[in-house]
Write a protein that holds these residues in place. Structure first.
Motif, PDB file in Angstrom:
ATOM      1  N   VAL A 197       0.855  -1.185   0.000  1.00 28.71           N
ATOM      2  CA  VAL A 197       0.000   0.000   0.000  1.00 28.71           C
ATOM      3  C   VAL A 197       0.892   1.237   0.000  1.00 28.71           C
ATOM      4  CG1 VAL A 197      -1.816   1.261   1.209  1.00 28.71           C
ATOM      5  CG2 VAL A 197      -1.791  -1.238   1.249  1.00 28.71           C
ATOM      6  N   GLY A 198       0.825   2.015  -1.070  1.00 24.81           N
ATOM      7  CA  GLY A 198       1.655   3.207  -1.203  1.00 24.81           C
ATOM      8  C   GLY A 198       0.812   4.462  -1.338  1.00 24.81           C
ATOM      9  N   LEU A 199       1.305   5.541  -0.747  1.00 24.46           N
ATOM     10  CA  LEU A 199       0.583   6.819  -0.781  1.00 24.46           C
ATOM     11  C   LEU A 199       1.601   7.948  -0.896  1.00 24.46           C
ATOM     12  CD1 LEU A 199      -1.882   8.707  -0.404  1.00 24.46           C
ATOM     13  CD2 LEU A 199      -1.589   8.434   2.058  1.00 24.46           C
ATOM     14  N   THR A 200       1.378   8.842  -1.860  1.00 21.08           N
ATOM     15  CA  THR A 200       2.194  10.043  -2.039  1.00 21.08           C
ATOM     16  C   THR A 200       1.249  11.219  -2.287  1.00 21.08           C
ATOM     17  OG1 THR A 200       3.995   8.748  -3.017  1.00 21.08           O
ATOM     18  CG2 THR A 200       4.030  11.121  -3.365  1.00 21.08           C
ATOM     19  N   PHE A 201       1.438  12.318  -1.539  1.00 20.58           N
ATOM     20  CA  PHE A 201       0.555  13.461  -1.768  1.00 20.58           C
ATOM     21  C   PHE A 201       1.271  14.755  -1.389  1.00 20.58           C
ATOM     22  CE2 PHE A 201      -0.063  13.153   2.705  1.00 20.58           C
ATOM     23  CZ  PHE A 201      -0.632  14.346   3.155  1.00 20.58           C
ATOM     24  N   ILE A 202       0.823  15.847  -2.026  1.00 19.76           N
ATOM     25  CA  ILE A 202       1.309  17.200  -1.750  1.00 19.76           C
ATOM     26  C   ILE A 202       0.084  18.064  -1.463  1.00 19.76           C
ATOM     27  CG2 ILE A 202       2.592  19.185  -2.611  1.00 19.76           C
ATOM     28  CD1 ILE A 202       4.051  17.346  -4.510  1.00 19.76           C
ATOM     29  N   LYS A 236      -2.677  17.038  -4.409  1.00 23.37           N
ATOM     30  CA  LYS A 236      -2.148  16.295  -5.542  1.00 23.37           C
ATOM     31  C   LYS A 236      -1.623  14.981  -4.993  1.00 23.37           C
ATOM     32  CE  LYS A 236       1.133  16.497  -9.385  1.00 23.37           C
ATOM     33  NZ  LYS A 236       2.213  17.279 -10.056  1.00 23.37           N
ATOM     34  N   LEU A 237      -2.279  13.868  -5.347  1.00 20.54           N
ATOM     35  CA  LEU A 237      -1.952  12.610  -4.676  1.00 20.54           C
ATOM     36  C   LEU A 237      -1.901  11.443  -5.648  1.00 20.54           C
ATOM     37  CD1 LEU A 237      -4.971  11.069  -4.334  1.00 20.54           C
ATOM     38  CD2 LEU A 237      -5.223  12.877  -2.679  1.00 20.54           C
ATOM     39  N   ASN A 238      -1.257  10.387  -5.162  1.00 17.64           N
ATOM     40  CA  ASN A 238      -1.093   9.138  -5.911  1.00 17.64           C
ATOM     41  C   ASN A 238      -1.254   7.996  -4.923  1.00 17.64           C
ATOM     42  OD1 ASN A 238      -0.234   6.903  -7.374  1.00 17.64           O
ATOM     43  ND2 ASN A 238       1.282   8.060  -8.517  1.00 17.64           N
ATOM     44  N   THR A 272       0.039  -7.665  -9.201  1.00 13.98           N
ATOM     45  CA  THR A 272      -1.274  -7.150  -9.572  1.00 13.98           C
ATOM     46  C   THR A 272      -1.450  -5.825  -8.851  1.00 13.98           C
ATOM     47  OG1 THR A 272      -3.660  -7.529  -9.445  1.00 13.98           O
ATOM     48  CG2 THR A 272      -2.303  -8.583  -7.753  1.00 13.98           C
ATOM     49  N   ALA A 273      -1.730  -4.775  -9.598  1.00 15.70           N
ATOM     50  CA  ALA A 273      -1.703  -3.419  -9.034  1.00 15.70           C
ATOM     51  C   ALA A 273      -2.990  -2.681  -9.356  1.00 15.70           C
ATOM     52  CB  ALA A 273      -0.502  -2.641  -9.572  1.00 15.70           C
ATOM     53  N   ARG A 274      -3.412  -1.862  -8.409  1.00 11.95           N
ATOM     54  CA  ARG A 274      -4.512  -0.918  -8.576  1.00 11.95           C
ATOM     55  C   ARG A 274      -3.989   0.427  -8.104  1.00 11.95           C
ATOM     56  NH1 ARG A 274      -4.208  -5.587  -6.525  1.00 11.95           N
ATOM     57  NH2 ARG A 274      -5.336  -5.198  -4.588  1.00 11.95           N
ATOM     58  N   SER A 275      -4.049   1.431  -8.960  1.00  7.55           N
ATOM     59  CA  SER A 275      -3.493   2.734  -8.614  1.00  7.55           C
ATOM     60  C   SER A 275      -4.384   3.831  -9.174  1.00  7.55           C
ATOM     61  CB  SER A 275      -2.062   2.890  -9.141  1.00  7.55           C
ATOM     62  OG  SER A 275      -2.034   2.813 -10.545  1.00  7.55           O
ATOM     63  N   ALA A 276      -4.283   4.996  -8.549  1.00  9.25           N
ATOM     64  CA  ALA A 276      -5.041   6.167  -8.989  1.00  9.25           C
ATOM     65  C   ALA A 276      -4.260   7.415  -8.602  1.00  9.25           C
ATOM     66  CB  ALA A 276      -6.443   6.195  -8.363  1.00  9.25           C
ATOM     67  N   SER A 277      -4.297   8.420  -9.448  1.00 12.69           N
ATOM     68  CA  SER A 277      -3.641   9.689  -9.164  1.00 12.69           C
ATOM     69  C   SER A 277      -4.524  10.813  -9.678  1.00 12.69           C
ATOM     70  CB  SER A 277      -2.252   9.754  -9.822  1.00 12.69           C
ATOM     71  OG  SER A 277      -2.366   9.630 -11.226  1.00 12.69           O
TER      72      SER A 277
END
Length: 365
Positions: free
Chosen positions: A211-216, A228-230, A259-264
């Motif tokens: 589980v990864g999270l990046t945001f500004i 602004k997030l990913n 297997t990946a699910r991602s959204a930005s």
């Protein structure tokens, strides 16, 4: 530039205005304002830079709550029918097969004259050496039957299965950072990947999963929060793996698949508001039928002459984000996940089989 503003948006606007004035002055290299006391222009034709000493007041820390909820349902139904039969009838020997067979030559022509059936043990039966069916098997559930007499052999195996499954993923990462600063979060791990380097060498790189999270975040003057997030959720799977042979060794290096699910994206919310960043509703269906020509289409009995497979799956995924203007908490209101854990005593563990001990009473002040 110095002073105090209540949000980053105003500070950035002031800096942009100052940079615009500096650019105008720098282009006017022939103006009198660029004359030094000696009345000669500066050789480098520069006018310095903007030094930002502005401080930002108010709440500038943002805590982001993310919820990733996914449910995957699968259903598999299969029916694999295999049979073989052999019959001796005078000068003719005939039969049928569903599942493959080979027809080697007779070991001895006397088998044809005397009708020797080596597998029967009683010296009677068809020359079965001329017919070698493939081995039948049942992987998990199924039915089988066989029939044998002096002149007829029949074997049947029905491999039938119905499997249903459901997987649930619920991730709730929470991360706090200052306005305008990037923050990252990862709960998972890394796996190695061999990468070719110079001169035939091989190096190893590591790829993240979990589980990864990046945001500004940027706090605006209206109290809203620009994000602004990913967000990404990935898992290791056993299918579609890559095997790499190692030189001068019998071992193989296996690289797993993901297997990946991602959204930005970029959103703007007020404090405490929630928005769905991404959603997915996926359904797939696969069905295949292999049947004996003609006989496989007969109602009811045709099931013995065909093999069929049915696979169905659907996935529901929702990603929700909720920003908060974060304030420090007093120490007496902080609760940790380990606060309620009490290690079991010897009596609790050995006599009562408890994994936790009794909670200690809270002292009264």
């Amino acid at each position: 530039m110095s002073g105090r503003v209540d949000n980053v948006e105003k500070m950035n606007a002031a800096v942009r205005i100052a940079e615009a004035y500096r650019a105008q002055i720098q282009t006017a290299v022939n103006a009198e304002v660029f004359k030094q006391q000696t009345n000669s222009p500066r050789p480098d034709k520069t006018v310095g830079e903007v030094i930002n000493l502005i401080s930002v007041g108010g709440i500038q820390q943002v805590m982001l709550e993310v919820k990733v909820a996914e449910i995957t349902r699968t259903e598999v139904r299969s029916l694999d029918a295999k049979f073989n039969s052999f019959r001796k009838g005078g000068n003719w020997n005939w039969g049928g097969v569903n599942g493959g067979a080979t027809f080697p030559p007779y070991k001895d022509e006397r088998d044809l004259l005397h009708g020797v059936f080596p597998l029967a043990g009683n010296g009677a039966g068809p020359p079965i050496d001329t017919f070698m069916p493939n081995t039948m098997s049942i992987v998990d559930q199924g039915l089988f039957a066989s029939f044998f007499n002096q002149s007829f052999l029949f074997k049947l195996a029905l491999d039938a299965a119905k499997n249903t499954g459901m997987a649930k993923i619920l991730a709730e990462p929470t991360l706090t950072t200052l306005s305008g600063q990037e923050a990252k979060f990862l709960s998972g791990g890394q796996f190695p990947i061999p990468v070719a380097a110079n001169y035939g060498n091989v190096t190893v790189e590591y790829k993240d999963f979990g589980v990864g999270l990046t945001f500004i975040p940027v706090v605006l003057s209206s109290g809203h929060i620009n994000l602004k997030l990913n967000v990404s959720v990935s898992d290791l799977i056993d299918t579609n793996v890559l095997g790499i042979a190692v030189a001068n060794a019998s071992s193989t290096f296996v690289v797993p698949s993901l297997t990946a699910r991602s959204a930005s994206g970029t959103v703007e919310l007020a404090d405490g508001q929630t928005i769905g960043l991404a959603g997915l509703l996926s359904e797939n269906l696969r069905q295949s039928v292999n049947k004996f020509p003609g006989l496989g289409s007969v109602p009811v009995l045709g099931a013995l002459f065909r093999s069929q497979n049915y696979q169905k799956g659907n996935t529901e995924l929702v990603i929700l984000v909720t920003p908060h203007l974060a304030k420090p908490l007093p120490n007496d209101k902080i609760k940790l996940p380990t606060d309620s854990l009490v290690e079991p005593s010897d009596a609790d563990f050995y006599l009562w089989g408890r994994m936790q001990g009794n909670a200690k009473p809270t002292e009264q002040h």
